[in-house]
Design a protein around this motif. Sequence first.
Motif, PDB file in Angstrom:
ATOM      1  N   GLY A 139       0.821  -1.212   0.000  1.00 51.95           N
ATOM      2  CA  GLY A 139       0.000   0.000   0.000  1.00 51.95           C
ATOM      3  C   GLY A 139       0.855   1.261   0.000  1.00 51.95           C
ATOM      4  O   GLY A 139       0.347   2.366   0.198  1.00 51.95           O
ATOM      5  N   LEU A 140       2.161   1.102  -0.215  1.00 49.00           N
ATOM      6  CA  LEU A 140       3.052   2.276  -0.200  1.00 49.00           C
ATOM      7  C   LEU A 140       3.564   2.648  -1.590  1.00 49.00           C
ATOM      8  O   LEU A 140       4.120   3.722  -1.786  1.00 49.00           O
ATOM      9  CB  LEU A 140       4.257   2.002   0.713  1.00 49.00           C
ATOM     10  CG  LEU A 140       3.953   1.973   2.207  1.00 49.00           C
ATOM     11  CD1 LEU A 140       5.183   1.568   3.003  1.00 49.00           C
ATOM     12  CD2 LEU A 140       3.468   3.332   2.679  1.00 49.00           C
ATOM     13  N   GLY A 141       3.383   1.725  -2.556  1.00 47.03           N
ATOM     14  CA  GLY A 141       3.965   1.926  -3.892  1.00 47.03           C
ATOM     15  C   GLY A 141       3.573   3.250  -4.531  1.00 47.03           C
ATOM     16  O   GLY A 141       4.423   4.014  -5.002  1.00 47.03           O
ATOM     17  N   LEU A 142       2.273   3.563  -4.540  1.00 46.01           N
ATOM     18  CA  LEU A 142       1.824   4.796  -5.207  1.00 46.01           C
ATOM     19  C   LEU A 142       2.133   6.038  -4.379  1.00 46.01           C
ATOM     20  O   LEU A 142       2.326   7.118  -4.931  1.00 46.01           O
ATOM     21  CB  LEU A 142       0.326   4.715  -5.513  1.00 46.01           C
ATOM     22  CG  LEU A 142      -0.055   3.730  -6.626  1.00 46.01           C
ATOM     23  CD1 LEU A 142      -1.566   3.699  -6.814  1.00 46.01           C
ATOM     24  CD2 LEU A 142       0.622   4.096  -7.941  1.00 46.01           C
ATOM     25  N   ALA A 143       2.190   5.877  -3.040  1.00 47.23           N
ATOM     26  CA  ALA A 143       2.577   7.026  -2.205  1.00 47.23           C
ATOM     27  C   ALA A 143       4.015   7.409  -2.553  1.00 47.23           C
ATOM     28  O   ALA A 143       4.357   8.601  -2.617  1.00 47.23           O
ATOM     29  CB  ALA A 143       2.457   6.662  -0.724  1.00 47.23           C
ATOM     30  N   ILE A 144       4.847   6.404  -2.795  1.00 45.88           N
ATOM     31  CA  ILE A 144       6.241   6.668  -3.184  1.00 45.88           C
ATOM     32  C   ILE A 144       6.269   7.369  -4.544  1.00 45.88           C
ATOM     33  O   ILE A 144       6.972   8.364  -4.735  1.00 45.88           O
ATOM     34  CB  ILE A 144       7.053   5.345  -3.197  1.00 45.88           C
ATOM     35  CG1 ILE A 144       7.248   4.868  -1.756  1.00 45.88           C
ATOM     36  CG2 ILE A 144       8.391   5.529  -3.911  1.00 45.88           C
ATOM     37  CD1 ILE A 144       7.924   3.526  -1.613  1.00 45.88           C
ATOM     38  N   VAL A 145       5.459   6.882  -5.489  1.00 41.84           N
ATOM     39  CA  VAL A 145       5.406   7.513  -6.820  1.00 41.84           C
ATOM     40  C   VAL A 145       5.056   8.990  -6.661  1.00 41.84           C
ATOM     41  O   VAL A 145       5.708   9.875  -7.229  1.00 41.84           O
ATOM     42  CB  VAL A 145       4.345   6.817  -7.717  1.00 41.84           C
ATOM     43  CG1 VAL A 145       4.155   7.586  -9.024  1.00 41.84           C
ATOM     44  CG2 VAL A 145       4.731   5.373  -7.985  1.00 41.84           C
ATOM     45  N   LYS A 146       4.021   9.258  -5.879  1.00 42.40           N
ATOM     46  CA  LYS A 146       3.554  10.637  -5.718  1.00 42.40           C
ATOM     47  C   LYS A 146       4.653  11.534  -5.143  1.00 42.40           C
ATOM     48  O   LYS A 146       4.871  12.647  -5.619  1.00 42.40           O
ATOM     49  CB  LYS A 146       2.325  10.642  -4.804  1.00 42.40           C
ATOM     50  CG  LYS A 146       1.658  11.988  -4.728  1.00 42.40           C
ATOM     51  CD  LYS A 146       0.388  11.888  -3.939  1.00 42.40           C
ATOM     52  CE  LYS A 146      -0.020  13.246  -3.439  1.00 42.40           C
ATOM     53  NZ  LYS A 146      -1.092  13.167  -2.468  1.00 42.40           N
ATOM     54  N   HIS A 147       5.358  11.005  -4.132  1.00 41.35           N
ATOM     55  CA  HIS A 147       6.420  11.810  -3.520  1.00 41.35           C
ATOM     56  C   HIS A 147       7.553  12.084  -4.479  1.00 41.35           C
ATOM     57  O   HIS A 147       8.059  13.205  -4.554  1.00 41.35           O
ATOM     58  CB  HIS A 147       6.953  11.111  -2.271  1.00 41.35           C
ATOM     59  CG  HIS A 147       6.222  11.554  -1.062  1.00 41.35           C
ATOM     60  ND1 HIS A 147       6.425  12.790  -0.502  1.00 41.35           N
ATOM     61  CD2 HIS A 147       5.274  10.965  -0.340  1.00 41.35           C
ATOM     62  CE1 HIS A 147       5.627  12.917   0.523  1.00 41.35           C
ATOM     63  NE2 HIS A 147       4.909  11.821   0.644  1.00 41.35           N
ATOM     64  N   VAL A 148       7.968  11.049  -5.215  1.00 38.18           N
ATOM     65  CA  VAL A 148       9.070  11.236  -6.170  1.00 38.18           C
ATOM     66  C   VAL A 148       8.683  12.319  -7.173  1.00 38.18           C
ATOM     67  O   VAL A 148       9.442  13.254  -7.440  1.00 38.18           O
ATOM     68  CB  VAL A 148       9.369   9.913  -6.920  1.00 38.18           C
ATOM     69  CG1 VAL A 148      10.322  10.167  -8.074  1.00 38.18           C
ATOM     70  CG2 VAL A 148       9.950   8.882  -5.978  1.00 38.18           C
ATOM     71  N   VAL A 149       7.482  12.201  -7.700  1.00 38.08           N
ATOM     72  CA  VAL A 149       7.047  13.116  -8.756  1.00 38.08           C
ATOM     73  C   VAL A 149       6.932  14.545  -8.210  1.00 38.08           C
ATOM     74  O   VAL A 149       7.383  15.501  -8.833  1.00 38.08           O
ATOM     75  CB  VAL A 149       5.715  12.605  -9.360  1.00 38.08           C
ATOM     76  CG1 VAL A 149       5.150  13.606 -10.318  1.00 38.08           C
ATOM     77  CG2 VAL A 149       5.943  11.277 -10.055  1.00 38.08           C
ATOM     78  N   GLN A 150       6.354  14.667  -7.025  1.00 40.18           N
ATOM     79  CA  GLN A 150       6.234  16.014  -6.426  1.00 40.18           C
ATOM     80  C   GLN A 150       7.607  16.613  -6.146  1.00 40.18           C
ATOM     81  O   GLN A 150       7.833  17.801  -6.350  1.00 40.18           O
ATOM     82  CB  GLN A 150       5.429  15.951  -5.137  1.00 40.18           C
ATOM     83  CG  GLN A 150       3.948  15.841  -5.417  1.00 40.18           C
ATOM     84  CD  GLN A 150       3.111  15.795  -4.144  1.00 40.18           C
ATOM     85  OE1 GLN A 150       3.636  15.562  -3.055  1.00 40.18           O
ATOM     86  NE2 GLN A 150       1.816  15.994  -4.279  1.00 40.18           N
ATOM     87  N   ASN A 151       8.536  15.759  -5.700  1.00 41.37           N
ATOM     88  CA  ASN A 151       9.910  16.227  -5.450  1.00 41.37           C
ATOM     89  C   ASN A 151      10.561  16.746  -6.725  1.00 41.37           C
ATOM     90  O   ASN A 151      11.505  17.514  -6.667  1.00 41.37           O
ATOM     91  CB  ASN A 151      10.763  15.058  -4.946  1.00 41.37           C
ATOM     92  CG  ASN A 151      10.839  15.057  -3.444  1.00 41.37           C
ATOM     93  OD1 ASN A 151      10.373  15.979  -2.812  1.00 41.37           O
ATOM     94  ND2 ASN A 151      11.431  14.024  -2.874  1.00 41.37           N
ATOM     95  N   HIS A 152      10.079  16.293  -7.867  1.00 42.50           N
ATOM     96  CA  HIS A 152      10.649  16.718  -9.148  1.00 42.50           C
ATOM     97  C   HIS A 152       9.820  17.827  -9.790  1.00 42.50           C
ATOM     98  O   HIS A 152       9.989  18.128 -10.973  1.00 42.50           O
ATOM     99  CB  HIS A 152      10.746  15.519 -10.112  1.00 42.50           C
ATOM    100  CG  HIS A 152      11.892  14.608  -9.798  1.00 42.50           C
ATOM    101  ND1 HIS A 152      11.844  13.691  -8.780  1.00 42.50           N
ATOM    102  CD2 HIS A 152      13.133  14.492 -10.338  1.00 42.50           C
ATOM    103  CE1 HIS A 152      12.995  13.052  -8.718  1.00 42.50           C
ATOM    104  NE2 HIS A 152      13.794  13.510  -9.660  1.00 42.50           N
TER     105      HIS A 152
END
Length: 384
Positions: free
Chosen positions: A336-349
Amino acid sequence: MDAAWLVPAALGFGLAVGIGGTSAVVAAHARGQRAAAVVTPTVPDGIEDVIDALDGVGIVLDASNNVMSCSAAAVTLGLVGNNRLVHTDLVALVDRVRHDGTAASEQLQLPRGPYGEARLHLLVRAAPIGSRFVLVLADDRTEAHRLEEVRRDFVANISHELKTPIGAVGLLAEAMASAADEPDAVRRFAGQLTTESERLRSLTHEIIELSRLQAADALEHADRVHVDVVVARALDANRVAAESHRISVVAQTDPTAVVWGDESMLATAVHNLVANAIQYSPDGTRVGVGVTRRDGAIEVAVTDQGVGIPESERDRVFERFFRIDSARSRQTGGTGLGLAIVKHVVQNHGGDVRVWSQQGRGSTFTIRLPEAAEAAASTRGARS
Ligand code: ADP
C-alpha cells in the motif's frame, strides 16, 4: 365660501404642508447623522493600516462587538460575516477581555464552514485598545496540526502493518517447533516463514524509501536524466514478474526526453507503476509504457488491461497504506506504499501524477515532469 378664495387657499395649504414635511425630513436626517456620529466611533489612527497590512487574521471590534475593521484572512477563514464575529467561542473570548480589561490568548478549534467536519485550529490573542475597542489577532495553525496528525497516523499504520507479519513469524516458528518430527509440515511452515520474512523485508524497505524521499529534495543536486534510461531500468527490474504472468510489456520511449532530477528515484517511481500494472492485470495481457514531450513537459504513461480502479477510490490510491482489496493486495505482497512513493518522487521533481481508469478494462497512470530545456542545461552546467 366664495369660489374666488378657494383656489389661493388650497394653494397656500398645500405649500404649508410641503414645507412642513420637508423640514421634518431634513431635521430627522440631521438627527440621524448626529446619532450615527455618536454610535459609530472611528477606529484609532493607524490601526486600519496595520490591519490592512496583516497577512494573517486581524479584527477590531467596537463596544457592541461590531467589526470596525478586519484583514482579508478574517473573512476568507469565515471568522467575520455581516460585520459580526461568526463563532460564539470568539465572541466569548472578546467579551472576557473587554470585561477583565487585560489581553488573553486561547487555542480554539472552530468549524471551517457551515457544513462538514473540517475544523480550523487557531491560536487567538485578544487585547483591549483604549476603553472601547478590542483587537483580535489569530495565528492559523491548521496546516501544522494536519501534518502532525498525518505523522501520527503514519506511525500508527506502520505499527499495524508490521504487527501482522511479525505475529505470523512467531506463530510459524512455534508450529515448526511442535512439528519437528514431521518433515513435510516443517517444510510447509518454512515456506510460509520465507513468505512472511519477504513481506517484512519489502515493507521495511518501502517505509525507509518513503521516509528518505520525504526528507530529500530531488532538485537540490539535480542531474540531467534521460527518461528512456529511467524506463529501461524500470522494465528490467520487472522482467521476471512480467514473464511469470505471461504479460508482454511494450515501451515506446523518446531519446530526446530529458528532465532534471535523480535517476534512481525516477526509476523507482516508474518501476512501481509498471509493477502495479503487472500485479493488477490478468495473465496474458499487455502493459504499455509511453514517453511523450508535450508543452514543455515530459509525460510517462503506464497503461494496463487490468482490473481497473473504482471511481470512488481513485483519489485515495496515492495515500499511504491504502489498498482497494487489502486481502488480495496482502496476498500478492502489496504494502500500500507503492503509489505514495510515486507521488512523492514526482512532487519532489516539480511534477504531478494522475490516473485514468475504467473498472474491468484497465488503468493508465501518467507522470508529468517539467522538461529540462537545453538552454537551462548549459546555465546549470556552468554553475555546477
Ligand atoms: P500496493 O502495494 O497494495 O500495490 P500501491 O500504493 O502501489 O499499493 O497501490 C494502492 C492500491 O491501488 C492497490 O492496493 C490497488 O488496489 C490499487 N492499484 C494500484 N495500481 C493499480 C492498477 N494498475 N490497476 C488496478 N489497481 C491498482
